[in-house]
Design a protein around this motif. Structure first.
Motif, PDB file in Angstrom:
ATOM      1  N   MET A  99       0.836  -0.950   0.021  1.00 57.58           N
ATOM      2  CA  MET A  99       0.047   0.589  -0.293  1.00 57.58           C
ATOM      3  C   MET A  99       0.862   1.041  -0.425  1.00 57.58           C
ATOM      4  N   LYS A 100       0.878   2.383  -0.813  1.00 58.84           N
ATOM      5  CA  LYS A 100       1.409   3.280  -1.097  1.00 58.84           C
ATOM      6  C   LYS A 100       0.369   4.838   0.008  1.00 58.84           C
ATOM      7  N   ASP A 101       1.506   5.997  -0.262  1.00 59.14           N
ATOM      8  CA  ASP A 101      -0.036   6.096   0.435  1.00 59.14           C
ATOM      9  C   ASP A 101      -0.633   7.219  -0.404  1.00 59.14           C
ATOM     10  N   VAL A 102      -2.018   8.039  -0.035  1.00 58.08           N
ATOM     11  CA  VAL A 102      -2.999   8.029  -1.100  1.00 58.08           C
ATOM     12  C   VAL A 102      -2.530   9.762  -1.465  1.00 58.08           C
ATOM     13  N   THR A 103      -1.442   9.876  -0.635  1.00 58.21           N
ATOM     14  CA  THR A 103      -0.789  11.129  -1.453  1.00 58.21           C
ATOM     15  C   THR A 103       0.319  11.078  -2.746  1.00 58.21           C
ATOM     16  N   ALA A 110       8.931   4.767  -9.079  1.00 58.43           N
ATOM     17  CA  ALA A 110       9.334   3.318  -9.069  1.00 58.43           C
ATOM     18  C   ALA A 110       8.800   2.552  -7.110  1.00 58.43           C
ATOM     19  N   LEU A 111       8.735   1.785  -7.264  1.00 61.21           N
ATOM     20  CA  LEU A 111       8.292   0.570  -5.493  1.00 61.21           C
ATOM     21  C   LEU A 111       9.411   1.088  -4.892  1.00 61.21           C
ATOM     22  N   SER A 112       9.531   1.624  -3.743  1.00 57.07           N
ATOM     23  CA  SER A 112      11.082   1.215  -2.609  1.00 57.07           C
ATOM     24  C   SER A 112      10.728   1.787  -2.065  1.00 57.07           C
ATOM     25  N   GLU A 113      11.349   1.299  -0.416  1.00 61.87           N
ATOM     26  CA  GLU A 113      11.000   1.957   1.147  1.00 61.87           C
ATOM     27  C   GLU A 113       9.717   3.169   1.005  1.00 61.87           C
ATOM     28  N   LYS A 114      10.846   3.626   0.110  1.00 66.83           N
ATOM     29  CA  LYS A 114      10.180   5.721  -0.041  1.00 66.83           C
ATOM     30  C   LYS A 114       8.600   5.651   0.125  1.00 66.83           C
ATOM     31  N   VAL A 115       8.309   4.539  -0.758  1.00 69.55           N
ATOM     32  CA  VAL A 115       6.537   4.863  -1.232  1.00 69.55           C
ATOM     33  C   VAL A 115       5.457   4.103  -0.571  1.00 69.55           C
ATOM     34  N   VAL A 116       6.418   2.829   0.149  1.00 71.50           N
ATOM     35  CA  VAL A 116       5.154   2.094   0.291  1.00 71.50           C
ATOM     36  C   VAL A 116       4.938   2.490   1.964  1.00 71.50           C
ATOM     37  N   THR A 117       3.918   2.478   2.097  1.00 70.40           N
ATOM     38  CA  THR A 117       3.180   3.138   3.634  1.00 70.40           C
ATOM     39  C   THR A 117       3.037   1.558   4.391  1.00 70.40           C
ATOM     40  N   LYS A 118       2.456   0.396   3.803  1.00 63.94           N
ATOM     41  CA  LYS A 118       2.145  -0.655   4.862  1.00 63.94           C
ATOM     42  C   LYS A 118       2.061  -1.763   3.715  1.00 63.94           C
ATOM     43  N   ILE A 119       2.390  -3.198   4.437  1.00 62.58           N
ATOM     44  CA  ILE A 119       2.753  -4.244   3.926  1.00 62.58           C
ATOM     45  C   ILE A 119       1.717  -4.617   4.627  1.00 62.58           C
ATOM     46  N   GLN A 120       0.731  -5.892   3.816  1.00 64.08           N
ATOM     47  CA  GLN A 120      -0.084  -6.790   4.271  1.00 64.08           C
ATOM     48  C   GLN A 120      -0.098  -8.079   3.834  1.00 64.08           C
ATOM     49  N   ASP A 121      -0.881  -8.912   4.587  1.00 68.01           N
ATOM     50  CA  ASP A 121      -0.504 -10.565   4.135  1.00 68.01           C
ATOM     51  C   ASP A 121       0.658 -11.108   4.103  1.00 68.01           C
TER      52      ASP A 121
END
Ligand SMILES: CCCC(=O)SCCNC(=O)CCNC(=O)[C@H](O)C(C)(C)COP(=O)(O)OP(=O)(O)OC[C@H]1O[C@@H](n2cnc3c(N)ncnc32)[C@H](O)[C@@H]1OP(=O)(O)O
Ligand SMILES: Nc1ncnc2c1ncn2[C@@H]1O[C@H](COP(=O)(O)OP(=O)(O)OP(=O)(O)O)[C@@H](O)[C@H]1O
Ligand SMILES: O=C(O)CCC(=O)C(=O)O
Ligand SMILES: [Fe+2]
Ligand SMILES: [Mg+2]
Length: 335
Positions: A99-103, A110-121
């Protein structure tokens, strides 16, 4: 109970704990043996020799319990590394959602630690799922679920620096809103701070005692700057209820009841504040049909999303949960 009273109670209990091993033996607390108390005095905790009488009473009254220094630095380092590998797409665990932040969700980063707000499952990621099997975690979980324990829902939250729109907040909610299984007293969340977490980087905020109430209707809050998908909140909670900010050090773990009203504040720092958590339930629980209840809105949302994103149709909310649930101790009797 007012805020300062709750906070001072919390300090008393936390101060009393010291280290986890002290909790078990507890030779000097002066507490009476549990057998001298009528068992019906306790509704939210089970009889075993893990919690001190004081800890049991605290959970019964407040709906949460913080255990200091429960998860080792070495384990947290491993979770952090695995999270980084997932963000770099070096591993793609089956069933994981990112999940990325709504903003920023509509932008092309690109996917990186700085765009991920949480991972689930992350139940299929061996390294992260170790969290849900740690003996030190399960020892406490069993006090709430009993011996047959399922890991129902897993998350690693990477609360980003707030963009200025306050979307890094998590509105006040009860986790039971998301869960189509009961009884609620057989469910507990374990949430472990992966670094120091305080008001600056958005700690958990809990409303002590609210686990004694009922499940409230939830919906998206009317926030000007937007709100993350699925972040439903309670509109009409008791504004006079004490709010306790849970300041936690790395490795500290809070266990809390799924009816406890909680949320988290904005992250005003430049770091990504990390916590790992799992919701556990007794496998002796049962699924419920949420149609006609306040939970119907989240069911519709999840079912619609599954159809839109994955083309999945005619799958019930119960099936989603049955599919991702994993046994971590005892026997899978029902869930
Ligand atoms: C105790 C708490 C317990 C729980 O939270 S249990 C709730 C269970 N939650 C879930 O099952 C949600 C699981 N997650 C997901 O479904 C997905 O990860 C998620 C968040 C939708 C993202 O899926 P992706 O595959 O990455 O798809 P996508 O990027 O194309 O997004 C799909 C549509 O959702 C929107 N979206 C994604 N992240 C958002 C956000 N943070 N805030 C607001 N909207 C967001 C996105 O814009 C897209 O919508 P649209 O198609 O553009 O209209
Ligand atoms: N307008 C709002 N509507 C609903 N929930 C809110 C609102 N503002 C804040 N919250 C939520 O209430 C909880 C407590 O917020 P509160 O402002 O007490 O603490 P904080 O934001 O963590 O800390 P601080 O105020 O020190 O920044 C958080 O979970 C936050 O997401
Ligand atoms: O901000 C957090 O880490 C808590 C999030 C939370 O309560 C939830 O996802 O249910
Ligand atoms: Fe929550
Ligand atoms: Mg605030």
């Amino acid at each position: 109970m007012d805020g300062s009273h709750a906070a001072s109670r919390l300090r008393i209990v936390l101060g009393h704990l010291g280290c986890p091993s002290a909790v078990v033996a507890h030779p000097t607390s002066g507490a009476l043996p549990l057998t001298s108390f009528h068992p019906q005095q306790f509704q939210y905790t089970l009889d075993n020799n893990v919690l001190s009488l004081e800890q049991r009473k605290f959970y019964e009254e407040n709906g949460f319990l913080v255990i200091k220094n429960l998860v080792s630095d070495a384990d947290i380092e491993r979770f952090r590394n695995e999270f980084e590998r997932i963000c770099k797409q070096e591993v793609k665990p089956l069933g994981l959602s990112i999940m990325k932040d709504v903003t920023i969700v509509k932008s092309e980063y690109a996917l990186s630690e700085k765009v991920v707000t949480k991972i689930q499952d992350f139940q299929e990621d061996e390294e992260l799922f170790r969290y849900c099997t740690l003996p030190e975690i399960l020892k406490y979980v069993e006090c709430f679920t009993g011996p047959n324990i399922m890991a129902m829902h897993t998350m690693l939250i990477n609360k980003p620096p707030d963009s200025g729109k306050k979307t890094s907040r998590h509105p006040l909610h009860q986790d039971l809103h998301y869960f189509p299984f009961r009884p609620s007293n057989g469910i507990v969340c374990a949430w472990t701070a992966m670094e120091r977490i305080d008001r600056n980087n958005g700690c958990l905020v809990v409303l002590p005692g609210t686990h004694k109430g009922t499940l409230k209707p939830h919906d998206y809050p009317q926030w000007e700057g937007g709100v993350n998908i699925m972040f439903h909140g309670i509109q009409d909670y008791d504004k006079n209820n004490a709010h306790v900010h849970l300041v936690m050090e790395k490795g500290d773990t809070v266990f809390f009841h799924p009816l406890l009203i909680h949320g988290s504040g904005q992250n005003k720092t430049q770091g990504f504040r990390k916590a790992i958590s799992c919701h556990f339930a007794s496998s002796d629980s049962h699924y419920i049909d949420v149609k006609g209840t306040s939970q119907e809105n989240i069911e519709k949302e999840i079912v619609a999303l599954a159809k839109k994103l994955h083309g999945i149709e005619d799958v019930s909310l119960q099936d989603f949960w049955r599919f991702r649930a994993r046994l971590v101790k005892g026997e899978r009797t029902n869930l």
